[in-house]
Write an enzyme that holds these catalytic residues in place. Structure first.
Site, short mmCIF file in Angstrom:
data_model
loop_
_atom_site.label_atom_id
_atom_site.label_comp_id
_atom_site.label_asym_id
_atom_site.label_seq_id
_atom_site.Cartn_x
_atom_site.Cartn_y
_atom_site.Cartn_z
N SER A 81 42.51 34.51 34.75
CA SER A 81 41.23 34.14 35.34
C SER A 81 40.19 33.85 34.26
CB SER A 81 40.75 35.25 36.29
OG SER A 81 39.63 34.86 37.05
N ASP B 104 44.90 29.30 45.23
CA ASP B 104 43.90 29.81 44.29
C ASP B 104 42.75 28.82 44.21
OD1 ASP B 104 42.43 30.84 42.18
OD2 ASP B 104 43.91 30.31 40.64
N HIS C 194 44.91 33.93 43.76
CA HIS C 194 44.14 34.42 42.62
C HIS C 194 44.11 35.96 42.61
CE1 HIS C 194 41.39 33.37 39.33
NE2 HIS C 194 40.84 34.54 39.58
#
Length: 408
Positions: free
Chosen positions: A194, A348, A378
């Site tokens: 991320s 995501d 995610h």
């Protein structure tokens, strides 16, 4: 009388707590989008409700001025006991004022090992050395590598660019002391998930001309966040309500990390926070035409151009800083970056960041190993050690990353 008053207070507290829980569950079923392809919808619902419950309580405490929402969520996350592996030695260290955690395989090695600098995700406001302990432990053991996890400072006390500076300082310190940790200078990698993946790219870009330090051998990026400009790419439209990163929560992180007023939400979502000439300048790298058509089949509606909101632009233009949007770095920098291993997830919000970065690297001749998780979302990587909330996708991500490391 005092006993009665205490009972009333306890009853009120219990009723309020139940009400908060019911609100979170109802909100989840009304707003969350759980894709059938994920394969474990009940697990994801439970995980999302737990997360939303923490965020909701954190927001309540923030309004009561007890603590900020991110502080509360991080506090609860860090209460979980750490699972130690007898085959990995873990040490908590400080590089100046920056906390780091070192993971080393316990077995002795006759040769220098691969070194991995790991930057955790969390939108710049959540996450910690503890939340990603399991990931780092597995990485160290299964790739026989020395892993250094960086505990950079976060919101609310520290905003952009403090986290980037902390990671840069910690990485430089590590690169200057590789002999101390038994690391091969020719095999130092940066890795992150991320926002941490975005940090890994930024570190690579900033060290590309550092002749006095060992060269970064490779960049490993798990659903990285690589630009802070565009909230209307196909993946943003398709996955805006998919846990654990909704469009609204991503915007919350964006505002708090960059210290930008949430009042510009409408402008940012419409794209009126940047001038037409800026969009045109970077369209060659950010435009949806760079994303393969198969990733648009679940729906994509190009946004029409609207007049610039000058006030929004004046406050938000720091998103054009390469420390926020490394995806728009010039070709002369990107072409000299080390080879990459990129993991993207279909469900995501940030999926297209990976696709656009992959294309940029390949167009410039940088080798890319790409893995796309058709059932991924995610945050799934950190479920690796979550027991009953574990998703098989997290193991496949780890296997892909370990295979890449061993092949270097």
């Amino acid at each position: 009388m005092e006993v009665l008053f205490l009972l009333l207070v306890l009853a009120a507290a219990y009723t309020f707590s139940v009400g908060v829980g019911l609100y979170v569950v109802c909100d989840h079923f009304l707003t969350a989008d759980i894709p059938a392809a994920i394969g474990h919808p009940v697990k994801l619902r439970v995980l999302h409700c737990i997360f939303q419950l923490l965020v909701t309580w954190g927001t309540i405490f923030e309004k009561l001025r007890i603590c900020s929402m991110p502080q509360f969520v991080r506090f609860i996350h860090d209460l979980a006991p750490l699972k130690m592996d007898p085959d990995v030695v873990v040490k908590d260290l400080w590089f100046g004022t920056i906390p780091v955690r070192l993971y080393q395989p316990k077995a002795s090695s006759g040769a220098l090992r691969t070194g991995i600098v790991f930057y955790h995700g969390g939108g710049g406001i959540l996450g910690s050395l503890r939340t990603h302990h399991g990931v780092c432990c597995h990485l160290s053991k299964e790739s026989d590598a020395v892993v250094l996890a960086v505990g950079y400072r976060k919101v609310p006390k520290h905003r952009f660019p403090v986290a980037i500076r902390d990671c840069m300082v910690a990485t430089t310190h590590f690169l200057k002391s590789l002999n101390k940790y038994g690391v091969d200078p020719a095999r130092v990698l940066v890795c992150g998930d991320s926002v941490g993946g975005g940090v890994a790219v930024i570190i690579c870009q900033n060290l590309v001309d550092s002749s006095d330090l060992p060269k970064i051998r490779a960049q490993i990026l798990v659903y990285p966040a690589l630009q802070a400009m565009d909230f209307q790419s196909p993946s943003y439209q398709q996955n805006k309500n998919v846990p654990l990163l909704s469009q609204n929560f991503a915007f919350y992180c964006w505002c708090h990390y960059l210290d930008i007023s949430p009042a510009w939400k409408s402008s940012v979502f419409k794209g009126t926070h940047l001038p037409t000439e800026v969009w045109e300048k970077y369209r060659k790298w950010l435009g949806a035409e760079n994303i393969p058509e198969r990733f648009k089949k679940r729906g994509y509606l190009p946004m029409p151009c609207e007049p610039l909101n000058e006030a929004a632009y004046l406050e938000t233009n720091l998103i054009l800083d390469l420390l926020n949007s490394p995806l728009i770095a010039g070709d002369e920098v990107v072409s000299r970056l080390p080879e990459a291993c990129i993991v993207s997830c279909e469900y995501d919000l940030l999926r297209d960041h990976s696709l656009l970065y992959k294309k940029r690297l390949e167009d410039l001749g940088v080798p890319v190993t790409w893995h796309h998780m058709e059932d991924g979302f995610h945050g799934v990587f950190t479920t690796l050690d979550m027991g009953c909330l574990y998703f098989p996708c997290s193991r496949r991500i780890l296997n892909a990353v370990v295979h890449f490391i061993k092949g270097l």
